[in-house]
Design an enzyme around this catalytic site. Sequence first.
Site, mmCIF file in Angstrom:
data_model
loop_
_atom_site.group_PDB
_atom_site.id
_atom_site.type_symbol
_atom_site.label_atom_id
_atom_site.label_comp_id
_atom_site.label_asym_id
_atom_site.label_seq_id
_atom_site.Cartn_x
_atom_site.Cartn_y
_atom_site.Cartn_z
ATOM 1 N N ILE A 136 15.116 -14.183 5.176
ATOM 2 C CA ILE A 136 14.490 -13.000 5.743
ATOM 3 C C ILE A 136 14.775 -11.840 4.796
ATOM 4 O O ILE A 136 15.738 -11.880 4.023
ATOM 5 C CB ILE A 136 14.996 -12.697 7.174
ATOM 6 C CG1 ILE A 136 16.520 -12.604 7.221
ATOM 7 C CG2 ILE A 136 14.490 -13.721 8.159
ATOM 8 C CD1 ILE A 136 17.072 -12.278 8.610
ATOM 9 N N ASP A 137 13.929 -10.827 4.826
ATOM 10 C CA ASP A 137 14.043 -9.728 3.882
ATOM 11 C C ASP A 137 15.367 -8.983 4.023
ATOM 12 O O ASP A 137 15.999 -8.999 5.088
ATOM 13 C CB ASP A 137 12.890 -8.740 4.074
ATOM 14 C CG ASP A 137 11.534 -9.355 3.768
ATOM 15 O OD1 ASP A 137 11.481 -10.266 2.920
ATOM 16 O OD2 ASP A 137 10.541 -8.930 4.383
ATOM 17 N N LYS A 138 15.745 -8.295 2.973
ATOM 18 C CA LYS A 138 16.988 -7.522 2.950
ATOM 19 C C LYS A 138 17.114 -6.615 4.171
ATOM 20 O O LYS A 138 18.147 -6.581 4.836
ATOM 21 C CB LYS A 138 17.050 -6.688 1.671
ATOM 22 C CG LYS A 138 18.183 -5.675 1.637
ATOM 23 C CD LYS A 138 18.042 -4.732 0.454
ATOM 24 C CE LYS A 138 19.070 -3.614 0.528
ATOM 25 N NZ LYS A 138 18.873 -2.609 -0.539
ATOM 26 N N THR A 140 15.491 -6.727 7.004
ATOM 27 C CA THR A 140 15.231 -7.378 8.291
ATOM 28 C C THR A 140 16.544 -7.966 8.788
ATOM 29 O O THR A 140 17.261 -8.614 8.034
ATOM 30 C CB THR A 140 14.187 -8.498 8.143
ATOM 31 O OG1 THR A 140 12.954 -7.942 7.687
ATOM 32 C CG2 THR A 140 13.958 -9.200 9.469
ATOM 33 N N ARG A 236 4.966 -8.071 7.874
ATOM 34 C CA ARG A 236 4.718 -6.716 7.368
ATOM 35 C C ARG A 236 3.292 -6.582 6.833
ATOM 36 O O ARG A 236 2.608 -5.586 7.076
ATOM 37 C CB ARG A 236 5.747 -6.393 6.281
ATOM 38 C CG ARG A 236 7.179 -6.473 6.784
ATOM 39 C CD ARG A 236 8.205 -6.580 5.671
ATOM 40 N NE ARG A 236 8.311 -5.341 4.913
ATOM 41 C CZ ARG A 236 9.072 -5.222 3.827
ATOM 42 N NH1 ARG A 236 9.767 -6.262 3.386
ATOM 43 N NH2 ARG A 236 9.134 -4.077 3.194
#
Length: 301
Positions: A136-138, A140, A236
């Site tokens: 998962i993104d930084k 998130t 996103r």
Amino acid sequence: MDQTKIFHVSNEKGRLDKFISDKLNENSRNQVQLWIKEGLVTVNEAEVKANYKVQTGDVVHVTIKEPEEIDAQPEDIAIDIIYEDADVVVINKPQGMVVHPSIGHSSGTLVNALLYHVKDLSGINGKIRPGIVHRIDKDTSGLLMVAKNDLAHEKLAEQLQEKTATREYIALVHGNIENNKGTIDAPIGRDPKNRKKFAVVQGGKESVTHFEVIERFTEYTLLRLNLETGRTHQIRVHLEYIGHRMAGDPLYGPRKTLEGEGQFLHAASLSFVHPRTGERLTFNAPLPDYFNETLEWVKQR
């Protein structure tokens, strides 16, 4: 030194990734799929996808790269381990933590913490991303599963590919979404105008996101989202595509509309079948404090 192996298809049939893994006994299909994505596999001198069906007469080239030096080092960083057994670890990742080392983020990542606290991790994704089945993104927060051995890694990756593992997210978005439920089915690829971003583009990879409204506010909507596919920045990008950009998103959304360190996106629920026991496991992580505080502020506007 990198090795190149050449295979001539005679009577074999089926997917390219299975054909290669069968030829290279010691390599898993997950590893082969990574090679294909990285352009290390060609068929008749052309790059193809993992699901390409091999045909008699095809010539398959496979470049096996020399193992990378170990760059990720164990670091005593506190992490929230929700569940752990001999095969699987479930982590509740905080906002702001990068999942694995990369250029500009050589330390302080989840992998650095895992190497210290867990130690035994699968090696399928190499020494930079040990144990990492998905990311998962930084900015998130929330749940992700980690494999402690190659068997578990293959089984978990297979569930993601076959869509039997489920992931549920909570997001705060701009505007008022009229429909209570909906599905965004739009292909995603690199944004031709900005290589740092992804976008809905013709010829992109199939991407499907389901959403449901939890609560509406004057200027925002709180959503529950389920991923059918797992593309980079999928939620996103899809929210931007339908005109309801995610609050706090520094890349796709209006900047500095709410106080915070990044997008208001939380991986709240994760469910998968245990790779060894066959038991269905489901985990939930409450919204972080900063997210709840922002919701209280939004409600009063």
